[in-house]
Design a protein around this motif. Structure first.
Motif, PDB file in Angstrom:
ATOM      1  N   LYS A  71      75.055  21.484  28.372  1.00 24.83           N
ATOM      2  CA  LYS A  71      76.171  20.631  27.960  1.00 24.83           C
ATOM      3  C   LYS A  71      76.559  19.627  29.051  1.00 24.83           C
ATOM      4  O   LYS A  71      77.003  18.510  28.748  1.00 24.83           O
ATOM      5  N   SER A  92      77.115  15.478  28.767  1.00 23.96           N
ATOM      6  CA  SER A  92      78.293  14.719  29.186  1.00 23.96           C
ATOM      7  C   SER A  92      77.928  13.683  30.247  1.00 23.96           C
ATOM      8  O   SER A  92      78.455  12.564  30.239  1.00 23.96           O
ATOM      9  N   LEU A 110      84.358  15.283  21.363  1.00 19.33           N
ATOM     10  CA  LEU A 110      83.133  16.063  21.177  1.00 19.33           C
ATOM     11  C   LEU A 110      82.783  16.841  22.434  1.00 19.33           C
ATOM     12  O   LEU A 110      82.449  18.034  22.376  1.00 19.33           O
ATOM     13  N   LEU A 111      82.864  16.175  23.581  1.00 20.53           N
ATOM     14  CA  LEU A 111      82.395  16.766  24.837  1.00 20.53           C
ATOM     15  C   LEU A 111      83.374  17.764  25.432  1.00 20.53           C
ATOM     16  O   LEU A 111      83.026  18.485  26.368  1.00 20.53           O
ATOM     17  N   HIS A 159      85.243  19.829  23.226  1.00 20.77           N
ATOM     18  CA  HIS A 159      85.458  20.816  22.152  1.00 20.77           C
ATOM     19  C   HIS A 159      86.837  20.683  21.508  1.00 20.77           C
ATOM     20  O   HIS A 159      87.512  21.679  21.232  1.00 20.77           O
ATOM     21  N   TYR A 199      85.378  26.159  21.072  1.00 21.55           N
ATOM     22  CA  TYR A 199      84.018  25.936  21.554  1.00 21.55           C
ATOM     23  C   TYR A 199      83.054  25.691  20.397  1.00 21.55           C
ATOM     24  O   TYR A 199      83.089  26.381  19.377  1.00 21.55           O
ATOM     25  N   GLN A 200      82.168  24.700  20.553  1.00 22.37           N
ATOM     26  CA  GLN A 200      81.228  24.313  19.505  1.00 22.37           C
ATOM     27  C   GLN A 200      79.825  24.137  20.082  1.00 22.37           C
ATOM     28  O   GLN A 200      79.660  23.842  21.268  1.00 22.37           O
ATOM     29  N   ASN A 201      78.827  24.312  19.220  1.00 26.06           N
ATOM     30  CA  ASN A 201      77.459  23.936  19.540  1.00 26.06           C
ATOM     31  C   ASN A 201      76.934  22.887  18.571  1.00 26.06           C
ATOM     32  O   ASN A 201      76.395  21.869  18.979  1.00 26.06           O
ATOM     33  N   PHE A 218      79.334  19.812  18.926  1.00 27.48           N
ATOM     34  CA  PHE A 218      79.127  19.221  20.250  1.00 27.48           C
ATOM     35  C   PHE A 218      77.889  18.325  20.243  1.00 27.48           C
ATOM     36  O   PHE A 218      77.866  17.250  20.862  1.00 27.48           O
ATOM     37  N   ALA A 255      73.723  20.659  23.231  1.00 26.76           N
ATOM     38  CA  ALA A 255      74.451  21.892  23.523  1.00 26.76           C
ATOM     39  C   ALA A 255      73.615  22.899  24.282  1.00 26.76           C
ATOM     40  O   ALA A 255      74.139  23.663  25.094  1.00 26.76           O
ATOM     41  N   GLY A 283      81.923  18.938  29.206  1.00 22.72           N
ATOM     42  CA  GLY A 283      80.719  19.728  29.415  1.00 22.72           C
ATOM     43  C   GLY A 283      80.823  20.732  30.536  1.00 22.72           C
ATOM     44  O   GLY A 283      79.829  21.378  30.875  1.00 22.72           O
TER      45      GLY A 283
END
Length: 468
Positions: free
Chosen positions: A140, A144, A185-186, A188, A229-231, A234, A305, A367
């Motif tokens: 991540k 970023s 996005l970066l 979360h 938190y995301q994958n 992201f 991610a 990130g």
């Protein structure tokens, strides 16, 4: 790669978070304001830095001259690199994990970049400084940094809207998707529940299908106002990079980061790791011990991610850049922006023994996680996919960087990180033992010359050998 921390941002919401980004970027150089018609860029002071290496980690040509920074404070006598290497040897000698790789840098110099143990219990080869591991969520930070370099040259802005590049993207609430920014996005802050569709990803549902299905997920908060938190979400940054540049995300990472930093073993994707000259196979527990398996392609689907692969040699160069010694590649103002927390994640301060004992606060930047570790700023991330675990941290006020990677589903090596951080900060070792091993200073997994990164052999006994 689960992370269940969900809290309101410390900076009071979306506008305050963007204000921090503006303060960091605009406070260092005169720039055009961030508006839709005049993209801002971060000024780059291309000051080369130095790198001294061990274990045959090659310095790149443009880092021979020192930068203008004052020397880093010396590390305490308790920060014993040979002891940390002995701990790593003991862990693999006991087969707690099949193989382990570790990099330590200080003041722009490589103190250690080595491998320990074996790549595969069924076909044992020694791990060395150039053995490649999956980085999982440590990827991540590459996403970023790539986005930040595009902000730096005016191609993107932190407040660029996702729907400017993906106009058909939708969330469950009408109009919500139009508010998602690059910074959201970066960090979360998309508004989705944590780890949205990770389980479907693990069941081999393809990434593009999952991005469309995000429109079916009820939001937990308005975009930009909470952390989860995301994958999958992201990784939409990869689609933005492609739309903004016309280059595939992997090409941008290679051209902007891996190649100029001299990360010569590093790659992206399943094909990348499998084509490496030497790579560590993932291991899971079986009835008779460790079992090596083939890498799952699932999280490679979300390359921003979790798509990067790298060796200890590579991570040493990445740490040198993340501690501010490669301003020719990552300018100092950009680095400060990447490491500035935008949202609180207080759950992280309670998620493990060392965090409960040491952390006074926890947040997420771009990130990166950022912790208050016993009064000191710690920039950190961890990663996990099937058969691999990874950790990275920098202590800015000690100019110290550490990365640890291993190829077995064991939590034991995770204690190496807080052990080294404690020693760097002069915290007495008798207060807490984070690694449950008896250190064997005579462990013979590595018996090579100090300037040779290839272990001459391995005494490991044969063994039969989830995504987070």
């Amino acid at each position: 790669m689960k992370d269940t921390a969900t809290r309101l941002p410390r900076l009071g919401g979306r506008l305050a978070a963007l204000a921090v980004l503006l303060t960091l970027t605009l406070g260092t150089t005169a720039q055009t304001p961030l508006d839709q018609d005049a993209p801002a860029s971060l000024a780059s002071a291309a000051v080369p830095a130095s790198a001294h290496t061990v274990d045959s980690v090659p310095p790149t040509a443009d880092v021979q001259a020192r930068d203008a920074r004052p020397p880093a404070p010396p590390l305490p006598s308790g920060f014993d690199v040979e002891m940390f290497e002995a701990m790593a040897r003991t862990i693999v000698a006991d087969q707690r994990v099949p193989g382990l790789s570790m990099a330590i840098v200080h003041d722009g110099k490589v103190l250690s970049a080595r491998g320990y143990g074996i790549t595969d219990v069924s076909d044992a080869e020694p791990v060395d400084a150039h053995t490649v591991f999956r980085l999982a969520s440590l990827s991540k930070a590459f996403a970023s940094a790539t986005a930040g370099l595009l902000v730096n040259d005016g191609t993107l802005r932190w407040d660029s809207r996702l729907t400017d590049y993906m106009p058909n993207f939708q969330l469950s609430q009408p109009g919500a998707a139009s508010h998602i920014t690059v910074a959201d996005l970066l960090s979360h802050r998309v508004g989705l529940p944590h780890n949205a569709y990770d389980r479907s990803l693990e069941r081999y549902v393809d990434y593009h299908t999952l991005t469309r299905k995000l429109a079916d997920v009820p939001l937990k908060c308005p975009v930009g106002t909470c952390y989860a938190y995301q994958n999958v979400a992201f990784s939409l940054i990869g689609d933005i990079v492609f739309a903004a540049t016309g280059d595939f995300y992997a090409q941008e990472v290679q051209q902007r980061l891996l190649k100029p930093l001299g990360m010569n073993d590093a790659s992206l994707g399943l094909e990348g790791i499998e084509s490496s000259a030497r790579w560590a196979k993932p291991h899971v527990r079986g009835r008779g011990g460790w079992v090596s398996v083939m890498p799952k392609p699932t999280y490679y689907e979300v390359a921003p991610a979790a798509g990067v692969n790298a060796s200890a040699s590579d991570m040493a160069q990445w740490l040198i850049a993340q501690t501010g010694h490669r301003t020719d590649v990552i300018p100092a103002p950009l680095l400060a922006t990447l490491h500035e927390p935008l949202v609180d994640t207080p759950y992280q301060a309670r998620s493990s023994a060392w965090r409960r004992a040491r952390l006074d606060s926890a947040g997420y930047a771009l990130g990166w996680r950022v912790y208050d570790y016993s009064g000191h700023r710690l920039v950190y991330h961890a990663g996990a996919v099937q058969g691999y675990r990874t950790m990275i941290a920098t202590l800015p006020d000690r100019d110290l960087g550490i990365a640890v990677m291993w190829n077995g589903e064991s939590s034991l090596p995770s204690g190496l990180m807080p052990t080294m951080i404690d020693r760097a900060l002069g915290i007495p070792s008798e207060l807490t033992a984070w690694v449950d091993i008896d250190i064997d200073q005579s462990a013979t997994y590595y018996a090579g010359n100090e300037n040779d990164d290839t272990p001459p052999g391995s005494n490991a006994a044969s063994a039969t050998a989830a995504p987070r």
